[in-house]
Design a protein around this motif. Structure first.
Motif, short mmCIF file in Angstrom:
data_model
loop_
_atom_site.label_atom_id
_atom_site.label_comp_id
_atom_site.label_asym_id
_atom_site.label_seq_id
_atom_site.Cartn_x
_atom_site.Cartn_y
_atom_site.Cartn_z
N ALA A 11 -24.19 35.39 -0.04
CA ALA A 11 -22.78 35.63 -0.33
C ALA A 11 -22.00 35.94 0.95
O ALA A 11 -20.86 35.47 1.14
N ALA A 12 -22.64 36.74 1.86
CA ALA A 12 -21.97 37.06 3.13
C ALA A 12 -21.76 35.82 3.97
O ALA A 12 -20.70 35.62 4.59
N ILE A 13 -22.82 34.97 4.00
CA ILE A 13 -22.69 33.72 4.77
C ILE A 13 -21.61 32.84 4.17
O ILE A 13 -20.79 32.23 4.90
N GLN A 14 -21.57 32.77 2.83
CA GLN A 14 -20.54 31.95 2.19
C GLN A 14 -19.14 32.51 2.48
O GLN A 14 -18.19 31.75 2.77
N THR A 15 -19.02 33.86 2.41
CA THR A 15 -17.73 34.49 2.71
C THR A 15 -17.31 34.20 4.15
O THR A 15 -16.14 33.90 4.44
N ARG A 16 -18.31 34.32 5.06
CA ARG A 16 -18.00 34.04 6.46
C ARG A 16 -17.55 32.59 6.65
O ARG A 16 -16.57 32.30 7.35
N ASP A 17 -18.27 31.66 5.99
CA ASP A 17 -17.90 30.24 6.11
C ASP A 17 -16.50 29.98 5.55
O ASP A 17 -15.70 29.22 6.14
N GLU A 18 -16.23 30.64 4.39
CA GLU A 18 -14.90 30.46 3.81
C GLU A 18 -13.83 31.02 4.75
O GLU A 18 -12.76 30.41 4.94
N GLU A 19 -14.15 32.19 5.33
CA GLU A 19 -13.19 32.78 6.26
C GLU A 19 -12.98 31.91 7.48
O GLU A 19 -11.84 31.68 7.95
N VAL A 20 -14.10 31.37 7.98
CA VAL A 20 -14.01 30.48 9.15
C VAL A 20 -13.22 29.23 8.80
O VAL A 20 -12.36 28.75 9.59
N ASN A 21 -13.50 28.66 7.61
CA ASN A 21 -12.78 27.46 7.20
C ASN A 21 -11.28 27.74 7.04
O ASN A 21 -10.43 26.93 7.43
N ARG A 22 -11.01 28.95 6.43
CA ARG A 22 -9.61 29.29 6.25
C ARG A 22 -8.91 29.43 7.60
O ARG A 22 -7.79 28.91 7.81
N LYS A 23 -9.61 30.09 8.52
CA LYS A 23 -9.01 30.27 9.84
C LYS A 23 -8.94 28.94 10.60
O LYS A 23 -8.01 28.71 11.38
N ASP A 24 -9.97 28.08 10.35
CA ASP A 24 -9.89 26.75 10.98
C ASP A 24 -8.67 25.99 10.48
O ASP A 24 -7.96 25.30 11.25
N LYS A 25 -8.44 26.13 9.17
CA LYS A 25 -7.26 25.46 8.62
C LYS A 25 -5.98 26.05 9.21
O LYS A 25 -5.03 25.32 9.53
N ILE A 26 -5.98 27.40 9.35
CA ILE A 26 -4.81 28.05 9.94
C ILE A 26 -4.60 27.55 11.37
O ILE A 26 -3.48 27.25 11.81
N ILE A 27 -5.75 27.45 12.09
CA ILE A 27 -5.68 26.99 13.47
C ILE A 27 -5.16 25.54 13.53
O ILE A 27 -4.33 25.18 14.39
N GLU A 28 -5.70 24.74 12.58
CA GLU A 28 -5.23 23.35 12.57
C GLU A 28 -3.72 23.29 12.26
O GLU A 28 -2.97 22.50 12.87
N ASN A 29 -3.32 24.13 11.31
CA ASN A 29 -1.87 24.16 11.00
C ASN A 29 -1.06 24.63 12.20
O ASN A 29 0.02 24.11 12.50
N LEU A 30 -1.65 25.66 12.86
CA LEU A 30 -0.95 26.17 14.04
C LEU A 30 -0.91 25.11 15.15
O LEU A 30 0.09 24.99 15.87
N LYS A 31 -2.02 24.39 15.27
CA LYS A 31 -2.03 23.32 16.27
C LYS A 31 -0.97 22.26 15.94
O LYS A 31 -0.28 21.75 16.84
N THR A 32 -0.90 21.97 14.65
CA THR A 32 0.13 20.98 14.26
C THR A 32 1.55 21.50 14.59
O THR A 32 2.41 20.77 15.12
N SER A 33 1.69 22.79 14.25
CA SER A 33 3.01 23.38 14.55
C SER A 33 3.24 23.44 16.05
O SER A 33 4.36 23.20 16.54
N MET A 34 2.19 23.76 16.77
CA MET A 34 2.33 23.82 18.23
C MET A 34 2.62 22.46 18.82
O MET A 34 3.36 22.34 19.80
N GLU A 35 2.04 21.44 18.22
CA GLU A 35 2.35 20.10 18.71
C GLU A 35 3.84 19.77 18.51
O GLU A 35 4.47 19.10 19.33
N ASP A 36 4.35 20.27 17.35
CA ASP A 36 5.79 20.01 17.11
C ASP A 36 6.69 20.83 18.02
O ASP A 36 7.78 20.42 18.43
N LEU A 37 6.20 22.06 18.29
CA LEU A 37 7.03 22.97 19.08
C LEU A 37 6.47 23.17 20.49
O LEU A 37 6.70 24.20 21.12
N ALA A 38 5.70 22.18 20.96
CA ALA A 38 5.03 22.32 22.26
C ALA A 38 6.03 22.47 23.39
O ALA A 38 5.82 23.27 24.32
#
Length: 391
Positions: free
Chosen positions: A190-217
């Motif tokens: 369960a901890a590993i799954q939570t960590r993976d979900e957290e990492v995936n969520r943050k990866d998605k946030i990072i990807e969104n941020l990267k997209t936003s950064m590309e727009d506002l670079a």
């Protein structure tokens, strides 16, 4: 730790009493008889297992077996061939039953001859080489049954309940450890799954941020770099925290697994020690049984010698009693003759005394008569002389 020292607190005293080989001693004649029957059955099974191999090489073992056993084995071989022939031919139930009965009698006779000569059986046991067969499996199972029967005969109901309760407690403890390990594994997953979900969520946030950064670079390059650094830093911290927690869970799993393995090894070591003690007890019991048989044989021989001596002395006593009866009869007869002779002598003495008394009386009377006669004659003479003078 509680299982490391079975003699202290891990094993109850009642269970130790059941498992202690020094307590495994036959306490009744019925138990010894049952064990004797089982041991004889094992010996008979082993002899029966050797018979086909011996009959196959009868010329080799004829000198060792002797004429009587050899002839019995030849007869048994003929009966075996006859019954095989009857099995392959159209069956005659009456002939089949007769041959089977003769075969059983022949086998019983062979077993009786081998049991009467145990040294021959032990010699053949090492001379004859027999391949592994289902009979060996049956003999081993029967020997295990003999050990199980010995343990059941020598275990009281209370000790059996304590032993069962002890084994149930061990099984329950193992089940609890297994459940704990399963729960820890589930928690880790369960901890590993939570960590993976957290990492995936943050990866998605990072990807969104990267997209936003590309727009506002162009306009927010510095902000984007700062946000990226913070995201990476937070991601590293989360990953580190997750790794630390995973490491702790792994250590807990390893520690519990080590405890579980230690308990298994400890139980196996205890079982090995108990098995060795059980084997040692069985050897000691067999030695004491043999010693008892030897002592009883010696005492039986001594008793037979004493019985023979007693019979001889009894026969001599009977002869002496007969002689004593004859001598007593003769002594009684002699005493009777002596008594009658003494009575006759006493009667004769009394008769002689009576005669003496009568003679004395007669003599006294006779003397008195003579005195009176003389006195009278003198008186007459005196009277005559007086008359003459007067004239």
């Amino acid at each position: 730790k509680g299982m490391a020292t079975p003699g202290k607190a891990g094993i109850p005293l009642g269970v130790m009493k059941v498992l202690d080989p020094r307590q495994l001693k036959p306490d009744s004649t019925e138990t010894e008889r049952i064990l004797t029957v089982l041991d004889e059955t094992i010996v008979k099974l082993e002899i029966t297992r050797l018979i086909p191999r011996i009959t196959g090489s009868l010329e080799r073992f004829a000198r060792m077996l002797g004429p009587e056993i050899t002839s019995s084995l030849l007869e048994h071989q003929k009966l075996s061939m006859e019954i095989q022939h009857l099995l392959t031919s159209p069956r005659d139930e009456e002939s089949m039953r007769a041959v089977e009965q003769r075969l059983k009698c022949s086998l019983r006779n062979i077993l009786r001859l081998f049991l009467a000569n145990p040294l021959l059986y032990h010699g053949l046991k090492y001379e004859v080489r027999v391949r592994e067969s289902p009979a060996d499996v049956f003999i081993r199972a029967f020997m295990e049954f003999r050990g199980f029967m010995l343990e059941r005969l020598l275990t009281s109901p209370d000790e059996e309940k304590e032993k069962i309760q002890f084994m149930e407690d061990i099984s329950l403890q193992v089940e609890k450890n297994t459940e704990t390990i399963s729960a820890l594994r589930e928690e880790l997953a369960a901890a590993i799954q939570t960590r993976d979900e957290e990492v995936n969520r943050k990866d998605k946030i990072i990807e969104n941020l990267k997209t936003s950064m590309e727009d506002l670079a162009k306009d927010c390059k510095a902000d984007i770099q700062q946000i990226t650094k913070e995201g990476e830093k937070q991601q590293k911290e989360d990953e580190k925290a997750s790794q630390d927690r995973c490491a702790r869970l792994e250590q807990d799993i390893l520690r519990l697994r080590a405890q579980f393995n230690a308990l298994v090894l400890e139980n196996r070591a205890s079982e090995l020690v108990l098995r060795k003690q059980k084997c040692k007890a069985e050897r000691e019991i067999e030695k004491w049984v043999q010693k008892y048989d030897t002592d009883m044989a010696e005492k039986q021989a001594t008793y037979e010698e004493l019985q023979a001596a007693y019979n001889d002395e009894k026969a001599q006593l009977s002869l002496l009693m007969e002689k004593h009866a004859l001598l007593l009869q003769e002594y009684t007869q002699i005493e009777e003759e002596r008594r009658m002779l003494q009575e006759k002598e006493e009667e004769a003495a009394r008769e002689a005394a009576r005669r003496n008394d009568a003679a004395t009386c007669i003599q006294a009377l006779w003397k008195g008569y003579l005195v009176r006669s003389i006195y009278k004659s003198k008186l007459k003479k005196g009277k005559g002389k007086g008359k003459g003078k007067g004239k």
